[in-house]
Design a protein around this motif. Structure first.
Motif, mmCIF file in Angstrom:
data_model
loop_
_atom_site.group_PDB
_atom_site.id
_atom_site.type_symbol
_atom_site.label_atom_id
_atom_site.label_comp_id
_atom_site.label_asym_id
_atom_site.label_seq_id
_atom_site.Cartn_x
_atom_site.Cartn_y
_atom_site.Cartn_z
ATOM 1 N N PRO A 15 101.254 45.178 16.088
ATOM 2 C CA PRO A 15 100.945 46.600 16.238
ATOM 3 C C PRO A 15 102.142 47.435 16.695
ATOM 4 O O PRO A 15 102.355 48.544 16.190
ATOM 5 N N LEU A 16 102.950 46.893 17.645
ATOM 6 C CA LEU A 16 104.132 47.619 18.113
ATOM 7 C C LEU A 16 105.165 47.766 16.995
ATOM 8 O O LEU A 16 105.788 48.829 16.851
ATOM 9 N N PHE A 17 105.331 46.705 16.200
ATOM 10 C CA PHE A 17 106.277 46.739 15.087
ATOM 11 C C PHE A 17 105.876 47.825 14.076
ATOM 12 O O PHE A 17 106.703 48.646 13.652
ATOM 13 N N ASN A 18 104.608 47.843 13.722
ATOM 14 C CA ASN A 18 104.114 48.832 12.758
ATOM 15 C C ASN A 18 104.154 50.239 13.336
ATOM 16 O O ASN A 18 104.445 51.203 12.612
ATOM 17 N N PHE A 19 103.858 50.356 14.624
ATOM 18 C CA PHE A 19 103.880 51.658 15.285
ATOM 19 C C PHE A 19 105.293 52.238 15.263
ATOM 20 O O PHE A 19 105.501 53.424 14.968
ATOM 21 N N LEU A 20 106.283 51.386 15.558
ATOM 22 C CA LEU A 20 107.682 51.831 15.552
ATOM 23 C C LEU A 20 108.117 52.237 14.141
ATOM 24 O O LEU A 20 108.784 53.269 13.960
ATOM 25 N N ILE A 21 107.745 51.448 13.140
ATOM 26 C CA ILE A 21 108.085 51.780 11.753
ATOM 27 C C ILE A 21 107.428 53.095 11.330
ATOM 28 O O ILE A 21 108.047 53.922 10.647
ATOM 29 N N GLU A 22 106.173 53.286 11.736
ATOM 30 C CA GLU A 22 105.454 54.517 11.383
ATOM 31 C C GLU A 22 106.118 55.742 12.023
ATOM 32 O O GLU A 22 106.251 56.795 11.381
ATOM 33 N N ILE A 23 106.548 55.604 13.277
ATOM 34 C CA ILE A 23 107.255 56.712 13.945
ATOM 35 C C ILE A 23 108.576 56.979 13.228
ATOM 36 O O ILE A 23 108.963 58.134 13.023
ATOM 37 N N TYR A 24 109.267 55.895 12.824
ATOM 38 C CA TYR A 24 110.535 56.038 12.100
ATOM 39 C C TYR A 24 110.319 56.759 10.770
ATOM 40 O O TYR A 24 111.178 57.523 10.328
ATOM 41 N N ASN A 25 109.191 56.516 10.134
ATOM 42 C CA ASN A 25 108.886 57.203 8.877
ATOM 43 C C ASN A 25 108.758 58.718 9.080
ATOM 44 O O ASN A 25 109.098 59.501 8.195
ATOM 45 N N ILE A 26 108.277 59.100 10.268
ATOM 46 C CA ILE A 26 108.110 60.523 10.589
ATOM 47 C C ILE A 26 109.420 61.113 11.095
ATOM 48 O O ILE A 26 109.827 62.206 10.693
ATOM 49 N N ILE A 32 115.511 57.813 18.593
ATOM 50 C CA ILE A 32 114.450 58.754 18.968
ATOM 51 C C ILE A 32 113.082 58.101 18.811
ATOM 52 O O ILE A 32 112.177 58.338 19.616
ATOM 53 N N SER A 33 112.934 57.256 17.790
ATOM 54 C CA SER A 33 111.667 56.544 17.589
ATOM 55 C C SER A 33 111.369 55.628 18.775
ATOM 56 O O SER A 33 110.214 55.528 19.217
ATOM 57 N N ILE A 34 112.397 54.959 19.314
ATOM 58 C CA ILE A 34 112.228 54.090 20.481
ATOM 59 C C ILE A 34 111.828 54.912 21.699
ATOM 60 O O ILE A 34 110.958 54.513 22.488
ATOM 61 N N TYR A 130 101.501 46.645 7.951
ATOM 62 C CA TYR A 130 100.138 46.886 7.499
ATOM 63 C C TYR A 130 100.172 47.593 6.145
ATOM 64 O O TYR A 130 101.150 48.281 5.816
ATOM 65 N N SER A 131 99.087 47.471 5.400
ATOM 66 C CA SER A 131 99.035 48.057 4.054
ATOM 67 C C SER A 131 99.122 49.580 4.081
ATOM 68 O O SER A 131 99.620 50.195 3.134
ATOM 69 N N PHE A 132 98.669 50.187 5.182
ATOM 70 C CA PHE A 132 98.665 51.649 5.263
ATOM 71 C C PHE A 132 99.959 52.213 5.854
ATOM 72 O O PHE A 132 100.114 53.428 5.971
ATOM 73 N N VAL A 133 100.901 51.343 6.250
ATOM 74 C CA VAL A 133 102.186 51.791 6.785
ATOM 75 C C VAL A 133 103.214 51.795 5.658
ATOM 76 O O VAL A 133 103.472 50.767 5.034
#
Length: 255
Positions: A15-26, A32-34, A130-133
């Motif tokens: 979940p943390l890995f996907n959360f960080l990637i999702e923030i990076y996408n934004i 800054i994502s960290i 995740y498939s939605f990330v």
């Protein structure tokens, strides 16, 4: 062991890995994502931290009574332990409550370190996504508008992180010294060593030193996380100190 590793990966790391990637996408800046993910984690941990701080404060208020129990049963350690545990039960205090946030923070620190390693090896394909990330492909290692390479070691960042760690420890010691009840005159005369104070003095320097050593040993993402965490905790402590001072001022009778 495999079950524990799988649980850690599925429940915490992924979940943390996907959360960080999702923030990076934004926000396509890894540094800054960290910072964003760190602040969010600290906000989510606020209820636990609040409970821990309240428990520590309560324990500090009970120290004079605990010392009396220790003095009363100093020749019988078994009775001393039983009496102290009964005293905790009577006052509805859990002496281990203050350790919970530290354990949670350590687990998250380990998970984030693994996340940073995973990000370093990220080549545009990962089974952990995740498939939605959305897959961002190549991640830009240069963070904060190209000022820091988040994947390399950074001595300046380690120095800053350890400096803030020292500041936080100093703030905590000042607050504890202010809240601490006056020592018994007999104990002052005996010049008995206060092992709690000795430990605090050692941690005042040991904590920042360990932060510096860890900071220069790992990629900049880790000391950056620790720096933002410490800054958040300094802000939290400052708020609590000001809140306590306001309560004390309101409690004083008007002259």
């Amino acid at each position: 062991m495999e079950v524990i590793t799988g649980f850690f990966t599925t429940i915490i790391y992924q979940p943390l890995f996907n959360f960080l990637i999702e923030i990076y996408n934004i926000v396509p800046d890894l540094g800054i994502s960290i910072v964003i993910i760190t602040v969010i984690i600290r906000v989510l941990l606020l209820p636990v931290s609040k409970k821990s701080i309240e428990s520590q404060k309560k324990m500090q208020e009970l120290q004079p009574e605990i010392k009396k129990i220790q003095e009363k049963y100093k020749k019988d350690k078994q009775k001393q332990g039983q009496a102290i545990m009964e005293f905790y039960k009577e006052k509805k205090v859990n002496p281990a409550a203050g350790c919970l946030p530290l354990i949670i923070q350590l687990i998250i620190l380990i998970a984030l370190y693994r996340v940073f390693l995973g990000v370093m090896d990220f080549n545009g394909s990962s089974q952990l996504l995740y498939s939605f990330v959305e897959n961002p492909g190549h991640l830009n290692e240069m963070a904060f508008f190209g000022l820091i390479n988040i994947m390399e070691k950074s001595i300046p960042l380690a120095v800053i992180a350890s400096g803030f760690q020292f500041w936080q420890a100093k703030m905590m010691m000042k607050k504890q010294a202010k809240d601490k009840p006056k020592q018994d005159t007999k104990k002052k005369e005996k010049n008995e060593p206060n092992f709690s104070e000795i430990m605090q003095q050692q941690m005042l320097y040991m904590g920042p030193f360990l932060t510096f050593i860890i900071g220069i040993s790992f990629p900049a993402g880790l000391p950056l996380y620790w720096l933002i965490t410490t800054m958040f905790m300094i802000g939290q402590q400052y708020y609590i100190i000001k809140k306590d001072e306001k309560k004390e001022a309101e409690a004083k009778p008007a002259s």
